[in-house]
Design an enzyme around this catalytic site. Structure first.
Site, PDB file in Angstrom:
ATOM      1  N   GLY A  78     -43.083  53.168 -22.740  1.00  0.00           N
ATOM      2  CA  GLY A  78     -41.804  52.455 -22.720  1.00  0.00           C
ATOM      3  C   GLY A  78     -41.156  52.437 -24.094  1.00  0.00           C
ATOM      4  O   GLY A  78     -40.349  51.570 -24.402  1.00  0.00           O
ATOM      5  N   SER A 128     -39.560  55.181 -25.332  1.00  0.00           N
ATOM      6  CA  SER A 128     -38.538  56.238 -25.314  1.00  0.00           C
ATOM      7  C   SER A 128     -38.985  57.562 -25.907  1.00  0.00           C
ATOM      8  O   SER A 128     -38.264  58.187 -26.683  1.00  0.00           O
ATOM      9  CB  SER A 128     -37.261  55.774 -26.018  1.00  0.00           C
ATOM     10  OG  SER A 128     -36.685  54.763 -25.289  1.00  0.00           O
ATOM     11  N   ASP A 162     -31.434  54.114 -25.296  1.00  0.00           N
ATOM     12  CA  ASP A 162     -32.508  54.805 -26.019  1.00  0.00           C
ATOM     13  C   ASP A 162     -31.959  55.948 -26.864  1.00  0.00           C
ATOM     14  O   ASP A 162     -32.375  56.157 -28.010  1.00  0.00           O
ATOM     15  CB  ASP A 162     -33.539  55.365 -25.026  1.00  0.00           C
ATOM     16  CG  ASP A 162     -33.925  54.352 -23.962  1.00  0.00           C
ATOM     17  OD1 ASP A 162     -33.777  53.148 -24.228  1.00  0.00           O
ATOM     18  OD2 ASP A 162     -34.359  54.780 -22.878  1.00  0.00           O
ATOM     19  N   TYR A 197     -36.060  51.180 -11.105  1.00  0.00           N
ATOM     20  CA  TYR A 197     -35.003  51.089 -12.114  1.00  0.00           C
ATOM     21  C   TYR A 197     -33.639  51.334 -11.459  1.00  0.00           C
ATOM     22  O   TYR A 197     -32.678  50.583 -11.682  1.00  0.00           O
ATOM     23  CB  TYR A 197     -35.283  52.115 -13.217  1.00  0.00           C
ATOM     24  CG  TYR A 197     -34.289  52.100 -14.356  1.00  0.00           C
ATOM     25  CD1 TYR A 197     -34.464  51.260 -15.442  1.00  0.00           C
ATOM     26  CD2 TYR A 197     -33.175  52.933 -14.344  1.00  0.00           C
ATOM     27  CE1 TYR A 197     -33.564  51.244 -16.498  1.00  0.00           C
ATOM     28  CE2 TYR A 197     -32.271  52.936 -15.387  1.00  0.00           C
ATOM     29  CZ  TYR A 197     -32.468  52.092 -16.467  1.00  0.00           C
ATOM     30  OH  TYR A 197     -31.563  52.094 -17.501  1.00  0.00           O
TER      31      TYR A 197
HETATM   32  C1  GLA Z   1     -34.930  52.182 -20.108  1.00  0.00           C
HETATM   33  C2  GLA Z   1     -33.590  52.894 -20.047  1.00  0.00           C
HETATM   34  C3  GLA Z   1     -32.586  52.207 -20.963  1.00  0.00           C
HETATM   35  C4  GLA Z   1     -32.508  50.709 -20.668  1.00  0.00           C
HETATM   36  C5  GLA Z   1     -33.902  50.109 -20.669  1.00  0.00           C
HETATM   37  C6  GLA Z   1     -33.891  48.652 -20.274  1.00  0.00           C
HETATM   38  O1  GLA Z   1     -35.476  52.305 -21.391  1.00  0.00           O
HETATM   39  O2  GLA Z   1     -33.737  54.229 -20.440  1.00  0.00           O
HETATM   40  O3  GLA Z   1     -31.318  52.808 -20.802  1.00  0.00           O
HETATM   41  O4  GLA Z   1     -31.838  50.464 -19.476  1.00  0.00           O
HETATM   42  O5  GLA Z   1     -34.765  50.805 -19.786  1.00  0.00           O
HETATM   43  O6  GLA Z   1     -33.188  47.889 -21.193  1.00  0.00           O
END
Ligand code: GLA
Length: 422
Positions: free
Chosen positions: A147, A149, A206, A258
């Site tokens: 999580g 990125s 991200d 999501y």
């Molecule tokens: C993931 C998505 C982001 C954002 C987060 C939650 O990382 O890629 O764009 O929505 O979740 O804040």
């Protein structure tokens, strides 16, 4: 387990080793020398979670951890990609044959991300669309599935490489208006690569953080208009540490949860007749907006999702005000409230995340919350320097006791966005 809990302290990016690995794989698998090396960071979001796709405000920072790509343009329209983490899974093909996710010709697995960037850039007019063939070798120290990125680090490093290979210069993030305009364009291509190329829904936070963040600063990002401000993050001088806790419970965005959160927020926005749900309470109050939603027929679930977005927006603004007032030690309750809202209203937390955030608070953290997309992945805790070991130990003990994987702990600083590194 006293004494055997190690907190990794990553004070500054150490790209040299990662860059050397990328270069070595390039030479060995693709042959010859790369034309250059580019690095882009993962991110951690301090607050403003699950609001970017609702036009809200987020506050990420770029991690010291980065993905490095060694790249060389090709004249024949072919693309070859290889990575250090899956060297047995290279990809090769003609860019002209690549199709979006879900269609014949879609690229599977991790190569969908860098190939998706080329595909997205190739749709554009001008110099950015000129590189149609590429050799690319990738190495990374951004934890995958945490999580944090890793996918944005991959797309953003690739995009910057392609831009520079196309002759568009890539100086430091925030260097000037032209530079920023280029990075805004690259953000859009990376989001498209992830959404359409890899079929992974992402809201854009991200990629913004990876390409536009400044060292020592949080990136205050308004997703409604894409504007950013750089907010100084002075933790050290206040004796504070930002601890990232990777629960090592796998996090993936592609499983429909999501997308379902996005859909609920889109529905709330449509019922209110606004493009940006997160902004709906400006000039009124969260309760007013929720009343309007109820009157418009919003389902209970849509109301809960909207309440998360609207209250998170308020918390983010309050947190920024505290930072600007020089009071970073007072933001803890806002972090805790953010976690509660993500758990109760948005329902994106997980038992692993709840256990480590509870344990961190009980051991003296000033505040703790899940960060990123949720459903596993990472949490963060704001901790006084003197409490770091106790919190790390309590978090580890609680996770292991609950039968969860042993978490990985890193104390992080706010690092710079993507740049050329060789
Ligand atoms: C993931 C998505 C982001 C954002 C987060 C939650 O990382 O890629 O764009 O929505 O979740 O804040």
């Amino acid at each position: 387990m006293t004494g055997d809990v190690a907190v990794d302290r990553v004070a500054a990016p150490d790209v040299e080793r990662t860059a050397a690995t990328a270069r070595e794989i390039f030479q060995r698998s693709l042959g010859g020398e790369p034309a250059g090396l580019w690095a882009a960071p993962g991110r951690v979001n301090l607050i403003g979670e699950h609001v970017d796709y609702a036009g809200g405000t987020s506050l990420p920072l770029a991690l010291p951890h980065r993905t490095v790509v060694a790249a060389r343009p090709r004249e024949d329209g072919r693309v070859r990609v290889i990575s250090a983490w899956a060297p047995e899974e290279p990809w090769e093909g003609a860019l002209a044959d690549v199709r979006p996710a879900g269609q014949d010709g879609a690229v599977a697995g991790w190569p969908a991300y860098p190939v998706g960037v080329l595909w997205a850039l190739a749709q554009r007019e001008g110099r950015l669309g000129e590189v149609t063939g590429l050799d690319l070798a990738v190495a990374s120290d951004v934890p995958v599935g945490a999580g944090l990125s890793s996918s944005a680090a991959l797309t953003c490093s690739t995009a910057l490489a392609v831009a520079e290979l196309a002759g568009v210069p890539s100086s430091a993030p925030g260097a000037g208006a032209d530079e920023d305009a280029l990075r805004v364009e690259l953000v859009a291509a990376c989001v498209r690569a992830e959404n359409e190329g890899a079929g992974s829904p992402t809201g854009g936070m991200d990629q913004q953080a990876s390409l536009r963040a400044r060292a020592g600063h949080l990136l205050l990002l308004d997703a409604a208009d894409g504007t950013v401000e750089h907010v100084p993050l002075a933790l050290e001088e206040h004796g504070l540490v930002l601890l990232v806790v990777d629960t090592r419970a796998n996090h993936a965005l592609v499983d429909g949860q999501y997308a379902a959160r996005r859909a609920a927020c889109d529905r709330a926005a449509a019922l209110l007749g606004t493009p940006h749900l997160a902004r709906a309470a400006r000039g009124s109050s969260v309760l007013d907006v929720l009343d309007r939603l109820r009157a418009a027929g919003a389902e209970a679930e849509v109301l809960r999702r909207a309440r998360h977005v609207l209250t998170e927006e308020e918390r983010t603004r309050a947190l920024v005000a505290l930072l600007r007032a020089g009071r970073p030690g007072d933001v803890g309750p806002l972090l805790d409230a953010s976690h509660a809202s993500l758990r109760e209203d948005h329902e994106v937390s997980s038992p692993e995340l709840d256990v480590v955030t509870d344990a961190a608070r009980a051991a003296g953290a000033l505040g703790a919350r899940m960060t990123g997309g949720g459903f596993g992945g990472s949490a963060l805790a704001l901790v006084r320097e003197g409490d770091v070991d106790a919190v790390a130990e309590a978090v580890t003990r609680a996770a292991v006791h609950a039968g969860h994987p042993r978490p990985q702990l890193v104390a992080v600083v706010a690092a710079a966005g993507a740049s050329r590194v060789g």
